[in-house]
Design a protein around this motif. Structure first.
Motif, mmCIF file in Angstrom:
data_model
loop_
_atom_site.group_PDB
_atom_site.id
_atom_site.type_symbol
_atom_site.label_atom_id
_atom_site.label_comp_id
_atom_site.label_asym_id
_atom_site.label_seq_id
_atom_site.Cartn_x
_atom_site.Cartn_y
_atom_site.Cartn_z
ATOM 1 N N ASP A 79 22.865 38.401 59.681
ATOM 2 C CA ASP A 79 22.984 37.404 58.619
ATOM 3 C C ASP A 79 22.967 37.984 57.213
ATOM 4 O O ASP A 79 23.479 37.359 56.282
ATOM 5 C CB ASP A 79 21.854 36.367 58.749
ATOM 6 C CG ASP A 79 21.917 35.609 60.059
ATOM 7 O OD1 ASP A 79 23.033 35.424 60.579
ATOM 8 O OD2 ASP A 79 20.843 35.217 60.565
ATOM 9 N N ASP A 80 22.370 39.165 57.050
ATOM 10 C CA ASP A 80 22.229 39.740 55.708
ATOM 11 C C ASP A 80 22.235 41.264 55.804
ATOM 12 O O ASP A 80 21.265 41.926 55.427
ATOM 13 C CB ASP A 80 20.925 39.236 55.079
ATOM 14 C CG ASP A 80 20.805 39.563 53.597
ATOM 15 O OD1 ASP A 80 21.825 39.954 52.984
ATOM 16 O OD2 ASP A 80 19.690 39.412 53.060
ATOM 17 N N PRO A 81 23.328 41.858 56.304
ATOM 18 C CA PRO A 81 23.313 43.291 56.634
ATOM 19 C C PRO A 81 23.132 44.226 55.448
ATOM 20 O O PRO A 81 22.735 45.375 55.638
ATOM 21 C CB PRO A 81 24.668 43.504 57.314
ATOM 22 C CG PRO A 81 25.524 42.375 56.851
ATOM 23 C CD PRO A 81 24.609 41.222 56.662
ATOM 24 N N LEU A 82 23.422 43.763 54.237
ATOM 25 C CA LEU A 82 23.210 44.600 53.053
ATOM 26 C C LEU A 82 22.004 44.119 52.255
ATOM 27 O O LEU A 82 21.969 44.197 51.033
ATOM 28 C CB LEU A 82 24.473 44.630 52.187
ATOM 29 C CG LEU A 82 25.701 45.275 52.833
ATOM 30 C CD1 LEU A 82 26.859 45.349 51.840
ATOM 31 C CD2 LEU A 82 25.386 46.675 53.377
ATOM 32 N N ASN A 83 20.991 43.669 52.957
ATOM 33 C CA ASN A 83 19.735 43.284 52.317
ATOM 34 C C ASN A 83 19.075 44.532 51.742
ATOM 35 O O ASN A 83 18.808 45.503 52.459
ATOM 36 C CB ASN A 83 18.817 42.625 53.340
ATOM 37 C CG ASN A 83 17.506 42.161 52.747
ATOM 38 O OD1 ASN A 83 16.697 42.979 52.314
ATOM 39 N ND2 ASN A 83 17.304 40.856 52.709
ATOM 40 N N SER A 84 18.803 44.524 50.454
ATOM 41 C CA SER A 84 18.322 45.742 49.785
ATOM 42 C C SER A 84 16.802 45.851 49.745
ATOM 43 O O SER A 84 16.265 46.714 49.045
ATOM 44 C CB SER A 84 18.881 45.811 48.358
ATOM 45 O OG SER A 84 18.494 44.678 47.606
ATOM 46 N N ASN A 85 16.079 45.004 50.507
ATOM 47 C CA ASN A 85 14.627 45.123 50.578
ATOM 48 C C ASN A 85 14.152 45.946 51.771
ATOM 49 O O ASN A 85 13.023 46.419 51.779
ATOM 50 C CB ASN A 85 13.973 43.735 50.654
ATOM 51 C CG ASN A 85 13.899 43.058 49.304
ATOM 52 O OD1 ASN A 85 13.911 43.716 48.264
ATOM 53 N ND2 ASN A 85 13.836 41.734 49.300
ATOM 54 N N VAL A 86 14.995 46.106 52.791
ATOM 55 C CA VAL A 86 14.555 46.799 54.001
ATOM 56 C C VAL A 86 14.177 48.247 53.700
ATOM 57 O O VAL A 86 13.113 48.733 54.113
ATOM 58 C CB VAL A 86 15.656 46.746 55.075
ATOM 59 C CG1 VAL A 86 15.244 47.563 56.305
ATOM 60 C CG2 VAL A 86 15.968 45.307 55.462
ATOM 61 N N VAL A 87 15.033 48.950 52.977
ATOM 62 C CA VAL A 87 14.804 50.367 52.702
ATOM 63 C C VAL A 87 13.555 50.590 51.848
ATOM 64 O O VAL A 87 12.682 51.399 52.218
ATOM 65 C CB VAL A 87 16.052 51.003 52.060
ATOM 66 C CG1 VAL A 87 15.776 52.431 51.630
ATOM 67 C CG2 VAL A 87 17.232 50.956 53.032
ATOM 68 N N PRO A 88 13.391 49.914 50.705
ATOM 69 C CA PRO A 88 12.170 50.142 49.932
ATOM 70 C C PRO A 88 10.901 49.720 50.648
ATOM 71 O O PRO A 88 9.854 50.344 50.461
ATOM 72 C CB PRO A 88 12.397 49.335 48.647
ATOM 73 C CG PRO A 88 13.500 48.394 48.948
ATOM 74 C CD PRO A 88 14.346 49.048 49.977
ATOM 75 N N LEU A 89 10.978 48.677 51.476
ATOM 76 C CA LEU A 89 9.785 48.305 52.230
ATOM 77 C C LEU A 89 9.419 49.395 53.230
ATOM 78 O O LEU A 89 8.241 49.716 53.406
ATOM 79 C CB LEU A 89 9.995 46.969 52.949
ATOM 80 C CG LEU A 89 8.797 46.483 53.772
ATOM 81 C CD1 LEU A 89 7.561 46.318 52.887
ATOM 82 C CD2 LEU A 89 9.124 45.172 54.486
ATOM 83 N N ALA A 90 10.405 49.985 53.883
ATOM 84 C CA ALA A 90 10.124 51.103 54.787
ATOM 85 C C ALA A 90 9.448 52.246 54.040
ATOM 86 O O ALA A 90 8.540 52.904 54.569
ATOM 87 C CB ALA A 90 11.415 51.581 55.439
ATOM 88 N N CYS A 91 9.868 52.485 52.817
ATOM 89 C CA CYS A 91 9.243 53.515 51.974
ATOM 90 C C CYS A 91 7.775 53.180 51.725
ATOM 91 O O CYS A 91 6.890 54.025 51.884
ATOM 92 C CB CYS A 91 10.017 53.625 50.665
ATOM 93 S SG CYS A 91 9.276 54.730 49.437
ATOM 94 N N LEU A 92 7.503 51.948 51.341
ATOM 95 C CA LEU A 92 6.131 51.534 51.027
ATOM 96 C C LEU A 92 5.221 51.605 52.238
ATOM 97 O O LEU A 92 4.069 52.050 52.146
ATOM 98 C CB LEU A 92 6.140 50.115 50.467
ATOM 99 C CG LEU A 92 6.708 49.933 49.068
ATOM 100 C CD1 LEU A 92 6.902 48.449 48.756
ATOM 101 C CD2 LEU A 92 5.801 50.577 48.016
#
Length: 411
Positions: free
Chosen positions: A237-250
Motif C-alpha cells: 500500500d505504501d512501498p516508498l514510505n520513508s519512515n521505515v528506514v529511519p525507524l530501523a536506524c533508531l
C-alpha cells in the motif's frame, strides 16, 4: 544535537559483470565506474569479496583475487573515494553463492537458491559460525586480506558478510556473537580500522540468529539494511514510505547502544523510470508481487530518507546500488529469476544518472557545505530482552506510532 558528519556511499557491482566481476576482472572498467561514483560526490564504495573467488579451497586464498583487490583500492585512492570490503559473500541478490568446499554431502532442496562453481546445487552448506573448518578458513581469508592491505589509505572499514542469516541462520544467538568476536579479533591483528557486520531489518523483527546488542561489543558501529518495498506493512500500500528506514536506524541504535550506518537502502525502478507499478516476479521457484517505482517518486523517496536519517543521528547512508545491470546479464542468475534486482541503480545500464543519483549528489554537496541537519529525534530507550520477546509486534507498534504522530519529518 549537532552531529559532525554524514557519510554518503554506494554498494558496488560493475554494471556489466555483477556477481561475476572477480572471475572477469578489468581495471579500466573499475576506473570508469569509480570515476562516475566520485562524480556523484559519494565518499565510500562497499564491495563484496565473492567467497568462492577469493578462497578456492579452505586453506588457500587466491593470489589473483588479492592482487585485483589491490587494484580496486588503488583506483579508489586515485579518484578520492574509500572502500568497505565485505567478506564471505555469501548471500547476494536472492542467491547464496557457496564455495564448493563449504558444502556437505547432505541434500536440502528447500530454502534460498544456492550456487557453487556456476551451477545450482541442493547440497547443504556447513555452519559458518561454529564449524571448525569454516572458522579456520574465514580467519585465513581475513588474515590474508588485512595483512596485505590493512594500511592501505583507500580503506574505510571492514564488513563481515552480507545479511549472513540468509546464507545460514545461526542455531543460537551465542553462535553469531562468538563468530563476530572471533572475526573482529582476527582483523585487529593487522588493522585498526572500523569493523561492522552487514545486518538487515529481519534482525529487528524476528529470530534470525543475530542481535545488535550482542554484535555491538565487537563492532565499531552498527550496520543496518532496510527497504520499505519489502516491509510487510508498506510493501503493497505504501512501498516508498520513508519512515521505515529511519525507524530501523533508531531501533538498531537503541538495542545496540552504538551509532548506525544505513549500509543499504533503495528501491527497484521501472526500466525507463516512467511508470510505477506492481508486477509479479519470480524469486527462484516462487512468484510474488514486487513494486517498481517511477523516477520522480524514487527521487522524492531518497530525499526524504536521507533527511530523516540525518535527523535521527545516523552515521550515513549507502545506496543500493551503483547501477542497473546491463541486459546482457539478464539471462544469468540472479537476474533471470529476480527481475527487480536489475533496476536498483543510481545510474541506468547506459550510464545516465537517475534522479535518485542526483539527489545523492546534491545531498553530499549540501553536507559538504556545512548544511547537515542537526539531530532532532531523540534516541529511543529500549530493553533488548523485552524487545526480543515479541520483536515483530514491537517494531510494528513503533512504526504505527511514528506514522500517526509524525515523529520523523523531513526538513
Amino acid at each position: 544535537m549537532q552531529q559532525d558528519t554524514f557519510t554518503l556511499g554506494v554498494n558496488y557491482w560493475p554494471r556489466k559483470k555483477a556477481m561475476y566481476w572477480w572471475k572477469d576482472f578489468n581495471r579500466s572498467e573499475v576506473e570508469t565506474e569509480f570515476a562516475e561514483i566520485a562524480a556523484l560526490k559519494l565518499q565510500v564504495v562497499r564491495i563484496f569479496l565473492c567467497w568462492e573467488d577469493f578462497q578456492p579451497t579452505p586453506d588457500r586464498v587466491s593470489d589473483r583475487a588479492l592482487a585485483n583487490l589491490g587494484i580496486v583500492l588503488d583506483v579508489a585512492g586515485d579518484v578520492g573515494i574509500k572502500v568497505m570490503p565485505t567478506f564471505f559473500t555469501g548471500h547476494m541478490s536472492g542467491i547464496n553463492w557457496w564455495p564448493s568446499w563449504a558444502l556437505t554431502n547432505g541434500d536440502d532442496p528447500g530454502g534460498m537458491l544456492r550456487m557453487a562453481n556456476g551451477e545450482y546445487t541442493t547440497r547443504r552448506g556447513r555452519d559458518p559460525y561454529t564449524d571448525p573448518l569454516m572458522l579456520e578458513a574465514e580467519c585465513l581469508l581475513i588474515a590474508a586480506v588485512c595483512r596485505r592491505y590493512g594500511p592501505h589509505p583507500a580503506l574505510y572499514s571492514w564488513n563481515f558478510s552480507n545479511e549472513p542469516d540468509l546464507f545460514f541462520v545461526p542455531k543460537q544467538y551465542s553462535d553469531s556473537a562468538a563468530w563476530n568476536k572471533r572475526l573482529a579479533a582476527e582483523v585487529r591483528k593487522y588493522s585498526a580500522l572500523p569493523v561492522s557486520a552487514g545486518m538487515h531489518l529481519p534482525t529487528l523483527t524476528g529470530y534470525n540468529g543475530f542481535r545488535p546488542d550482542l554484535l555491538a561489543p565487537n563492532n565499531t558501529f552498527l550496520s543496518m539494511h532496510a527497504y520499505s518495498i519489502y516491509f510487510p506493512q508498506t510493501a503493497f500500500d505504501d512501498p516508498l514510505n520513508s519512515n521505515v528506514v529511519p525507524l530501523a536506524c533508531l531501533v538498531t541504535e537503541a538495542l545496540g547502544g552504538k551509532r548506525v550506518l544505513l549500509e543499504e537502502f533503495g528501491y527497484a525502478s521501472s526500466e525507463q523510470g516512467d511508470i510505477s507499478e506492481h508486477r509479479v516476479v519470480r524469486r527462484g521457484a516462487i512468484e510474488s508481487d514486487q513494486y517498481f517505482a517511477d523516477d520522480v517518486s524514487g527521487a522524492r523517496y531518497y530525499q526524504e530518507v536521507l533527511e530523516k536519517l540525518a535527523h535521527c543521528g545516523a552515521l550515513g547512508a549507502f545506496s543500493w546500488a551503483f547501477s542497473d545491470y546491463d541486459p546482457l546479464l539478464w539471462g544469468k542468475p540472479p537476474f533471470d529469476t529476480h527481475e527487480h534486482e536489475r533496476f536498483f541503480g543510481l545510474t541506468r545500464y547506459d550510464g545516465t544518472v537517475k534522479p535518485s543519483g542526483e539527489v545523492m549528489r546534491a545531498f553530499s554537496e549540501w553536507v559538504a557545505a556545512g548544511n547537515l541537519p542537526p539531530r532532532t529525534v531523540a534516541p529511543l530507550k529500549l530493553d533488548a530482552h523485552d524487545w526480543y520477546l515479541a520483536p515483530s509486534a514491537n517494531f510494528d507498534r513503533l512504526f504505527q506510532e511514528y506514522q500517526e504522530e509524525g515523529l520523523i519529518r523531513p526538513s
